[in-house]
Design a protein around this motif. Structure first.
Motif, PDB file in Angstrom:
ATOM      1  N   ASN A 609      42.411  31.552  41.237  1.00 24.41           N
ATOM      2  CA  ASN A 609      42.450  32.655  40.286  1.00 24.41           C
ATOM      3  C   ASN A 609      42.693  33.941  41.051  1.00 24.41           C
ATOM      4  N   ASN A 611      41.356  36.622  40.682  1.00 18.21           N
ATOM      5  CA  ASN A 611      40.056  37.214  40.986  1.00 18.21           C
ATOM      6  C   ASN A 611      39.318  36.288  41.942  1.00 18.21           C
ATOM      7  N   ASP A 613      36.389  36.057  42.773  1.00 16.04           N
ATOM      8  CA  ASP A 613      35.083  35.604  42.292  1.00 16.04           C
ATOM      9  C   ASP A 613      35.187  34.435  41.314  1.00 16.04           C
ATOM     10  N   TYR A 614      36.404  34.173  40.823  1.00 17.99           N
ATOM     11  CA  TYR A 614      36.587  33.096  39.854  1.00 17.99           C
ATOM     12  C   TYR A 614      37.167  31.817  40.491  1.00 17.99           C
ATOM     13  N   SER A 687      41.651  33.922  31.433  1.00 16.06           N
ATOM     14  CA  SER A 687      41.294  35.216  30.847  1.00 16.06           C
ATOM     15  C   SER A 687      39.917  35.214  30.235  1.00 16.06           C
ATOM     16  N   GLU A 688      39.385  34.032  29.965  1.00 15.97           N
ATOM     17  CA  GLU A 688      38.083  33.939  29.336  1.00 15.97           C
ATOM     18  C   GLU A 688      36.944  33.722  30.340  1.00 15.97           C
ATOM     19  N   LEU A 689      37.298  33.570  31.621  1.00 16.67           N
ATOM     20  CA  LEU A 689      36.275  33.301  32.629  1.00 16.67           C
ATOM     21  C   LEU A 689      35.457  34.552  32.936  1.00 16.67           C
ATOM     22  N   THR A 690      34.194  34.322  33.172  1.00 13.93           N
ATOM     23  CA  THR A 690      33.312  35.388  33.660  1.00 13.93           C
ATOM     24  C   THR A 690      32.743  35.023  35.035  1.00 13.93           C
ATOM     25  N   GLY A 691      33.216  33.883  35.530  1.00 15.78           N
ATOM     26  CA  GLY A 691      32.811  33.379  36.836  1.00 15.78           C
ATOM     27  C   GLY A 691      33.605  32.126  37.128  1.00 15.78           C
TER      28      GLY A 691
END
Length: 924
Positions: A609, A611, A613-614, A687-691
């Motif tokens: 990802n 990000n 962090d993801y 797009s829906e991940l928070t982690g």
């Protein structure tokens, strides 16, 4: 039983007893000494001939003593002889036990003799002896240079860019799968063996395998660490050694250091590869029968004089004490003790001016301290018990490898940091970091040996019997591989994890031996037989090991028949024939018995990802223990026959030998099935991940693949065969020159002796064949090497001018190598379930398994032969009085390396570069 039979037996016993009592049997004993040095002469020949033509004989022991019993009274003519000494003859009237001392004078020729190469031993087995004069003329940098003096030896540049291991009677291969020959060559310094069984210094995680050349793990002694400046003499036993030497497969190198009064001796050597300095001194207190010797040396060597960033340094120092006591009733006590230090540093750096990476260094250091003691009690010579020797030694090394490397990645790489089996998330490495690895090794080796000697006489045969036992202990107290798991040296490999060497159990071995050396005069002939058996066993092993509690027995026999001298003119032609056979056994090292556990990390999820962090990397880890509990000792059977001749100080010997070792140590592959999950991350909406994405509910498929690892097995076969020869002429008086010719024809075959598991790199329908099937091949590693070379050495000693000159013509008549034909058809295969099945004709047409049949180009099995070439070496030494000498040497100063044609193509050969140097020797 009838009375008549009983009467006959009693009459016979009465007659025999009366006859025996009427006979007068006496003993003739004594000692043979050097008339000038008053030192004993071992293995001198004593012959007795009576007026009636009866012969008795013996040879002196290592203390110069002899003892002949059961001799009838009468008049005898005694002849005592020793090579290099004037023969001494004497007549005696033997009417009682008699003891005499014979002091032999060195022959006038021997006094003027200078030996600049190895001398072939006149003993019962093939051996080369190298004295101090030969070493000084050779001007060696390390012990490895001395091997050029052996039959068929070749000079080489003293480059120190890698460990130098010994190979005896072998053409040699670079494959580590055939290192058992060098591992099984025993080095002994002043009675104490050098053990490398606890050496584990190697980088297990470095993708640059070049650095492995600096270490000698499972390969025996690194001869770079042995300085020659404090050595008095060397004996290299190539044939069948005495059974008192155990835990070996090839031969024995016996080194005796200086233990006598000497002036201050300094040596300074400079050549294109480095500089060497050494200094030594020996002091004797004659009234106290004590000698103290000390020495020190330093070597700074560069692999390439233009590259100052790659060098090898060696420091050595030692102190030795020899003390003798004369006890009551002719008992004597000799004690030798010594302490020594040896250290070296391999330092490799990259040039910061041209290196694009920030750091890339390698440093390997070795610091070793050794203590040894030898106590020898010598009994009176009229006793059957001759004495006992106690040898003790302790050796401790502090070894360290330091490796630093700047790592720069081009994509995400995972790094597992867990130490247990199971499923784990892995860290993601940064794109840039510096990896640091330290390998800390501290091998400890202890040794104890006791040996007793007896001498008996049975009729006219002399028995010299020795019985003894030894104990060895090897343990590594180091911290092992020390590094940060999150910053690996090789991001693409995670097979290993750190392990302390100190957690590995110690290795202990006990050995017993008994041997009888029998001398039998048969008329004017003489037969010498050495027969013995040794037994060894590893202790402190888990009962799961096949070696646990298993003794190995090594019977060995050598014999030598000496014919009567044949008078030709005013000189005698002496001829002897020798031969021997025996078993030799080498047990595994600590690294082979206790290898590192292996970690099989399979990627189950690799989700990227934008990000960081993801991102998520998930692994399935298996821990594999590669210990081979069925590992056995390596065993070598060898035999040889030898003809020796001596006429008017011209010596000739020729030896034929064969050796077969089918259980050599080898790194072998083993494949097994491993299952893991393959997650399908295609349904993740980033797009829906928070982690990092959760694995719960994520679809996956079960995957089973074959994966392999290496373990140590007895899978190497080494066959040695050859002919060695040496001729040494007398020194021609008018020009004071001597001709020596030596050489060897050697053939060595290397093969795998156990089937080999091998993967085939083939992709069929997007499926890797190696994930599904692994082939087992009966023969996959067969090579044959052969060479014939000889050396012609002419040395001249201009005594009045103080000049020693020598020229050596090294001729290689041919060198060949061949990859032997092998069948590409496997004998069986392993499938993804781990099942082993025979490979059938039907498999040859199977969609997948047909590719397990390997095809070879027949041209690769053709024999490749390099024809004749030669080099000329020159050495010169000039003495300026007794205190100063200067030596020059030029190896390969002349050459003849002709081009040749092969299959219609012209093969151009380039001669090796000359090697020059000089040294200064000072005596004060």
């Amino acid at each position: 039983m009838s009375r008549k039979v009983i009467y006959i037996i009693l009459s016979y016993l009465l007659f025999f007893t009366t006859w025996c009592s009427a006979q007068s049997f006496y003993k003739f004993s004594g000692q043979i000494l050097d008339a000038q040095e008053k030192e004993p002469l071992p293995f001198a020949t004593i012959r007795m001939k009576s007026d009636e033509g009866k012969f008795y004989g013996s040879t002196s022991d290592e203390n110069g003593r002899f003892n002949i019993t059961h001799i009838e009274s009468g008049h005898y003519h005694i002849t005592v002889s020793y090579i290099g000494y004037e023969k001494q003859e004497r007549s005696i009237e033997l009417t009682n036990n008699m003891s005499l001392i014979f002091s032999l004078k060195p022959s006038s020729t021997a006094l003027r003799e200078v030996v600049v190469t190895a001398s072939e031993s006149k003993g019962i087995t093939s051996a080369s002896k190298i004295d101090r004069t030969a070493m000084e003329h050779l001007q060696p940098t390390s012990f490895s240079d001395l091997l050029a003096l052996l039959p068929g030896g070749k000079t080489s540049d003293p480059k120190m860019n890698g460990a130098k291991n010994i190979t005896l009677r072998e053409v040699g291969t670079s494959s580590s799968n055939y290192n058992t020959s060098s591992l099984g060559t025993k080095f002994i310094i002043d009675g104490a063996p050098i053990s490398t069984d606890a050496n584990m210094q190697r980088l297990l995680t470095d993708p640059n395998t070049t650095f492995d050349a600096y270490n000698a793990v499972n390969a025996g002694v690194d001869m770079r660490n042995i300085s020659t400046d404090n050595i008095e003499s060397v004996e290299i036993i190539r044939g069948i050694p005495s059974v008192e030497y155990n835990d070996l497969t090839s031969g024995v190198v016996i080194i005796k250091q200086k233990q006598k009064a000497t002036p201050v001796e300094a040596r300074i050597k400079a050549d294109q590869y480095g500089k060497l300095f050494s200094i030594g001194k020996g002091v004797e207190w004659k009234d106290q029968r004590t000698v103290l010797s000390a020495d020190a040396g330093f070597l700074d060597s560069y692999n390439d004089p233009r590259d100052r960033l790659n060098n090898f340094k060696r420091i050595n120092a030692s102190v030795r004490l020899n003390k003798k006591w004369l006890l009551g009733n002719e008992h004597r006590l000799n004690w030798t003790a010594g302490i020594s230090y040896s250290g070296n540093i391999d330092n490799v750096k990259t040039d910061p001016d041209i290196q694009t990476q920030q750091e890339d260094n390698y440093k390997s250091s070795y610091h070793s301290g050794r203590w040894n003691s030898s106590l020898n009690w010598i009994a009176p010579q009229d006793k059957a018990f001759k004495g006992v020797t106690l040898d003790l030694s302790a050796n401790m090394s502090w070894d360290k490898i330091e490796r630093s490397k700047f790592i720069q990645l081009d994509r995400d790489r995972t790094v597992p940091t867990h130490m247990e089996e199971g499923e784990y998330d892995a860290e993601i490495l940064p794109y840039k970091y510096t990896a640091h690895v330290t390998v800390d090794g501290r091998p400890l080796n202890l040794y104890a040996k006791v040996k007793t000697k007896f001498e008996l006489q049975t009729w006219n045969a002399t028995h010299r019997i020795q019985v003894g036992a030894s104990w060895t202990y090897a343990k590594n107290l180091g911290d092992g591989q020390v590094y940060d798991l999150s910053r690996p040296l090789n991001p693409g490999s995670s097979y290993t994890r750190p392990r302390k060497y100190s957690d590995i159990p110690a290795s202990e071995q006990i050995a017993l031996f008994v041997e009888d050396q029998i001398g039998i005069p048969i008329g004017k002939h003489h037969l010498e037989v050495q027969a013995g058996i040794g037994s060894s066993m590893l202790l402190n092993l888990n009962s799961r090991y096949a070696l646990s509690g298993k003794p190995y027995f090594d019977p060995r026999i050598n014999a030598q028949w000496s014919f009567p001298a044949i008078g030709i003119g005013n000189n005698d032609l002496n001829i002897n024939v020798s031969g021997g056979f025996g078993w030799l056994t080498k047990t595994p090292t600590l690294a082979q018995l206790y290898p590192n556990k292996l970690y099989m990390d399979f990627v189950q999820l690799n989700y990227w990802n934008a990000n960081p962090d993801y991102k998520r990397m998930n692994l399935r880890t298996y821990i594999v223990d590669p210990v081979n509990y069925n590992l056995k000792a390596a065993r070598n059977f060898k035999w040889e026959v030898r003809l020796g001749m001596e006429f008017h100080r011209n010596d000739f010997s020729i030896t034929y030998f064969r050796e077969r070792m089918s259980s050599g140590f080898r790194s072998m592959a083993n494949y097994s099935p491993y299952s893991y999950k393959k997650y399908d991350a295609s349904g993740i909406d980033g797009s829906e991940l928070t982690g990092p994405p959760s694995l719960e509910g994520m679809p996956y498929s079960e995957v089973s693949v074959l994966n392999g690892y290496s373990y140590t097995g007895n899978g190497s076969l080494t066959l040695k065969e050859g002919i060695e020869f040496q001729f040494a002429s007398e020194r021609f008086k008018k020009i004071n020159s001597k001709l020596t010719i030596n050489g060897a024809w050697l053939r060595t075959n290397y093969e795998n002796s156990l089937p080999i598991q091998k993967s085939v790199s083939k992709v069929i329908g997007n499926v890797a064949l190696s994930d599904m099937y692994i082939g087992l091949y009966e023969s996959d590693d067969r090579y044959s090497y052969e060479q014939f070379n000889s050396n012609f050495i002419v040395d001249t000693w201009l005594d009045k001018l103080g000049i020693k000159l020598s020229a050596t013509v090294e001729c290689t008549w041919f060198y060949s190598k061949q990859t032997k034909e092998r069948s590409g058809v496997p004998i069986s295969y392993i499938d993804a379930t781990g099942t082993v099945s025979p490979y059938t004709d039907a498999d040859k047409t199977d969609t997948y398994k047909q590719h397990l049949t390997l095809s070879y180009n027949q041209e690769q099995f053709e024999k490749s032969t390099d024809p004749f070439y030669m080099y000329v070496n020159f050495k010169a030494t000039k003495d300026f009085g007794k205190n100063l000498s200067i030596a020059l040497f030029a190896d390969r100063i002349l050459d003849y390396v002709p081009d040749y044609t092969k299959k219609g193509y012209l093969i151009r050969r380039t001669a090796a570069s000359p090697y020059f140097g000089m040294e200064l020797n000072i005596k004060l």
